[in-house]
Design an enzyme around this catalytic site. Structure first.
Site, PDB file in Angstrom:
ATOM      1  N   SER A 471       0.754  -1.330  -0.042  1.00 58.77           N
ATOM      2  CA  SER A 471      -0.146   0.088   0.140  1.00 58.77           C
ATOM      3  C   SER A 471       0.844   1.323   0.009  1.00 58.77           C
ATOM      4  CB  SER A 471      -1.028  -0.038   1.079  1.00 58.77           C
ATOM      5  OG  SER A 471      -1.881   1.225   1.416  1.00 58.77           O
ATOM      6  N   PHE A 474       2.201   2.101  -3.309  1.00 64.83           N
ATOM      7  CA  PHE A 474       1.329   2.658  -4.481  1.00 64.83           C
ATOM      8  C   PHE A 474       1.054   4.012  -4.055  1.00 64.83           C
ATOM      9  CE2 PHE A 474       0.884  -1.605  -5.855  1.00 64.83           C
ATOM     10  CZ  PHE A 474       0.681  -1.440  -7.171  1.00 64.83           C
ATOM     11  N   HIS A 475       0.738   4.348  -2.778  1.00 65.01           N
ATOM     12  CA  HIS A 475       0.714   5.814  -2.541  1.00 65.01           C
ATOM     13  C   HIS A 475       1.790   6.701  -2.801  1.00 65.01           C
ATOM     14  CE1 HIS A 475      -2.547   4.065   0.288  1.00 65.01           C
ATOM     15  NE2 HIS A 475      -3.111   5.384   0.300  1.00 65.01           N
ATOM     16  N   GLU A 476       2.954   6.271  -2.517  1.00 62.16           N
ATOM     17  CA  GLU A 476       4.018   6.979  -3.024  1.00 62.16           C
ATOM     18  C   GLU A 476       4.186   7.161  -4.524  1.00 62.16           C
ATOM     19  OE1 GLU A 476       7.255   9.612  -2.643  1.00 62.16           O
ATOM     20  OE2 GLU A 476       6.079   8.458  -1.132  1.00 62.16           O
TER      21      GLU A 476
END
Length: 549
Positions: A471, A474-476
Site C-alpha cells: 500500500s 502505491f501511495h508514493e
C-alpha cells in the site's frame, strides 16, 4: 377474613352490574361506598372491572410492553389491593391505569377527539386518577453512560449538521468579504491542460495490457503454454503496465492533477490484472481438483469452470471491484432517476471540494513555511489551520468517489455488491479503519497478499507488514510521480500506520468499551498526518521549481 380472590370476584360482579344498570352513575363506586360506610374493614378496594373490560376489548398494540402485568390484569389477579399487601398488587394498579390511558388515547384519536362509542364516562374518569403512580421502574437518563449507546441520536446528528452548515456558511461569507473570489478562471481547464495530451493518449492505450493478459489465459487454456510461462508473461505485462505511465509522466511537463488521475487509473488497472491472473490460476487448480473427484464447500456458490471469457474480462475491467470472478451478483434493473440524482450530488460536492481547495487550502499553503525548517510553533499553527479544510476535502472526496461514483457505476452495470465501505468513522483502532474505509482495496489485499502470505508460512505480523508495504509503494507512486520528486513522505506516512496499529490496539485492550483508539486515529490521521503531508509535498515541489529556474 374473606379470601382475596373471592372478594375480588364479588366486587367485580357487583361493579359490572352497576355500570350496566346506570352508566351515568356518580364517580364513587359501590365498592368504595361500602368501604366508607364500614367501620370494621380498614382495607382499600379499587374497582378494576371497567379496566378489565376495556383491556380485553382493546387492540393488543395499544397495551404496554410489560406482558407480565398485562397477564395479571387479564387473569383478574391483584384486583383488590389491601394495606400491607405485596408490591405486585400495587404494580398491577399502576399498570392497569397506564394501559387504560393508552387505550383511551387511541380510541379518542380514532373518533376524532371524541370518546369511543363503547366507552363510558366513569371509565374514562377512572383512567386518569390523580393517585395513579407516575414512577414505576428504575430507569436511566438517556445520556447516561449506561444508556447513551442504546438510544437513537438522529436528532442530535441533524442538529450537528445544521450547526455545521450555519457556522461554515458564516465563515465562507466572511472569507469572501475579506479576500474576495480567489478561484482562478483556469481552475478546471487552462491552456496548460492542452499539454497533457500525452497523458490522455497513455490512459487510452492502457486497455492493451488487459487484452494481452486475456491472450495469455487463452494460450494456457488451450495448453499452448505451461503455467510457469504464463506466470512469467503476466509478470512482464503487469510490470510494463505500471512503468509505461510512470515514464510518460516523468518525460512530460504536465499538470499535477492530470498525473495523479493517470497514476490512480494505472494502479487500478494493475490491481485488476494481478487479480485476473491470480484468480484464473487458482480456478484452474480448483478445476483439476474437481476432476479428481474432490468437492467444493458450499461457500463457493458459483461455477468454477476453467473457460476464459472475453466478456467476463471486459465486465470486470469496468466493474467497481478489484477482485476478479467469473460471475457477480446482479440487480434486476437500472434506476435511471436514482442515477440522475446521484450525478447531481456528484457535481455539487465536486464543485464544493474545488471551492475549498482554491479558497482556503491554497492560500494557507502559500503563506506557510516548510514545517520541518521553520519555527515549530508556527508550523503547528499552520498544520492545525490547514487540518479543518483538508478534512472537509478528504470527506468530500470519500463521499464523491466511494459512495456516489462507485454506486453510479454499479447501478449502470447492475453490479449487486455495493459494500464499498463500512462504518470506518467508528473504528476504534487504526487496523479497523484500514479494514473498513476502502473495501475494494481491502478485499484485494486479503485475497491476493495477506492470505497467500499466511498459506506460505509467513507469520500474521509479517503478512500485515507486507500488506502495508504494498500500500505504501502505491501511495508514493500516486503522489511522487506526478510531482516529479521522490521524497518518500507518503511511503513513510503509510508505514507509520504499523506502529499506530499496535498502539491503538493496546489502548483498546487497556481501555475497553471506550473510544480512545478512535480519537487517536482521528488525531494522527486527519488532524496531523494529512495536513503535514500536504505542506511537505507543496514546499518540496516549490523548492524543486525554484532550483530548476
Amino acid at each position: 377474613m374473606v379470601p382475596s380472590n373471592l372478594l375480588f370476584l364479588n366486587i367485580l360482579f357487583e361493579d359490572k352490574l352497576t355500570i350496566l344498570e346506570s352508566p351515568e352513575s356518580s364517580e364513587t363506586t359501590p365498592s368504595i361506598a361500602r368501604m366508607q360506610n364500614s367501620d370494621h374493614n380498614p382495607t382499600i378496594r379499587r374497582r378494576p372491572a371497567a379496566v378489565v373490560e376495556k383491556i380485553s376489548e382493546a387492540d393488543s398494540n395499544a397495551v404496554n410492553d410489560d406482558s407480565e402485568n398485562i397477564d395479571e390484569i387479564r387473569n383478574g389477579c391483584g384486583g383488590v389491593v389491601e394495606s400491607g399487601e405485596s408490591e405486585k398488587s400495587s404494580k398491577f394498579v399502576s399498570e392497569e391505569l397506564i394501559n387504560n390511558k393508552a387505550v383511551d388515547d387511541e380510541n379518542v384519536k380514532e373518533n376524532g377527539g371524541e370518546s369511543s362509542k363503547g366507552m363510558e364516562a366513569p371509565a374514562v374518569k377512572f383512567s386518569y386518577r390523580p393517585s395513579a403512580p407516575a414512577h414505576r421502574r428504575i430507569k436511566e437518563s438517556p445520556l447516561s453512560s449506561d444508556a447513551i449507546f442504546k438510544q437513537s441520536h438522529a436528532g442530535l446528528l441533524n442538529l450537528c449538521i445544521v450547526v455545521l452548515v450555519a457556522v461554515n456558511s458564516r465563515l465562507i461569507i466572511e472569507n469572501l468579504m475579506k479576500y474576495g473570489w480567489l478561484i482562478r478562471s483556469g481552475f478546471w481547464f487552462s491552456s496548460k491542460s492542452l499539454r497533457d495530451w500525452p497523458l490522455l493518449m497513455c490512459c487510452l492505450s492502457l486497455p492493451i495490457f488487459p487484452l494481452a493478459a486475456f491472450l495469455v489465459e487463452k494460450l494456457v487454456q488451450q495448453r499452448h503454454v505451461s503455467e510457469r510461462v504464463a506466470v512469467f508473461l503476466h509478470v512482464v505485462i503487469t510490470t510494463a503496465e505500471i512503468l509505461y505511465p510512470v515514464l510518460v509522466i516523468l518525460r512530460c511537463d504536465s499538470a499535477v492533477q492530470s498525473g495523479v488521475i493517470l497514476m490512480l487509473f494505472t494502479c487500478i488497472v494493475w490491481l485488476k490484472l494481478v487479480s485476473y491472473a491470480h484468480s484464473n490460476y487458482d480456478i484452474r487448480a480448483l478445476a483439476k481438483s474437481l476432476d479428481k473427484g474432490e468437492t467444493l464447500s458450499s461457500y463457493w456458490n458459483m461455477d468454477y469452470s476453467d473457460d476464459v471469457s472475453f466478456k467476463n474480462l471486459v465486465y470486470f475491467m469496468v466493474a467497481p471491484t478489484l477482485c476478479y470472478q467469473p460471475s457477480y451478483p446482479r440487480t434486476a434493473c437500472i434506476r435511471k432517476g436514482w442515477v440522475v440524482r446521484q450525478l447531481i450530488k456528484f457535481v455539487i460536492f465536486s464543485g464544493f471540494m474545488g471551492f475549498i481547495i482554491e479558497q482556503y487550502i491554497n492560500p494557507i499553503v502559500q503563506n506557510s513555511q516548510h514545517p520541518l525548517k521553520g519555527n515549530l510553533l508556527y508550523a503547528i499553527e499552520r498544520v492545525l489551520k490547514l487540518s479543518v479544510p483538508n478534512l472537509y476535502v478528504w470527506l468530500c472526496m470519500f463521499y464523491c468517489f466511494f459512495h456516489l461514483w462507485l454506486n453510479i457505476l454499479a447501478e449502470l452495470l447492475r453490479f449487486g455488491d455495493r459494500e464499498f465501505y463500512k462504518d470506518w468513522w467508528n473504528a476504534k483502532t487504526v487496523e479497523e479503519y484500514w479494514r473498513m474505509w476502502n473495501m475494494p482495496v481491502h478485499k484485494w489485499m486479503v485475497r491476493h497478499i495477506y492470505f497467500p502470505c499466511l498459506r506460505n508460512g509467513i507469520p500474521k505480523g509479517g503478512a500485515v507488514v507486507i500488506s502495508f508495504l504494498v500500500s505504501a509503494i502505491f501511495h508514493e507512486l500516486c503522489i511522487a510521480v506526478p510531482c516529479h520528486m521522490f521524497k518518500l513522505w507518503a511511503f513513510i506516512g503509510i508505514m507509520f500506520q504499523v506502529p499506530l496499529v499496535i498502539i491503538t490496539k493496546y489502548l483498546q485492550n487497556k481501555f475497553k468499551n471506550s473510544m480512545v483508539g478512535n480519537m487517536v486515529f482521528w488525531c494522527f490521521f486527519c488532524i496531523v498526518g494529512q495536513p503535514m503531508c500536504v505542506l511537505l509535498y507543496y514546499h518540496d515541489m516549490m523548492n524543486r521549481k525554484a532550483d530548476a529556474y
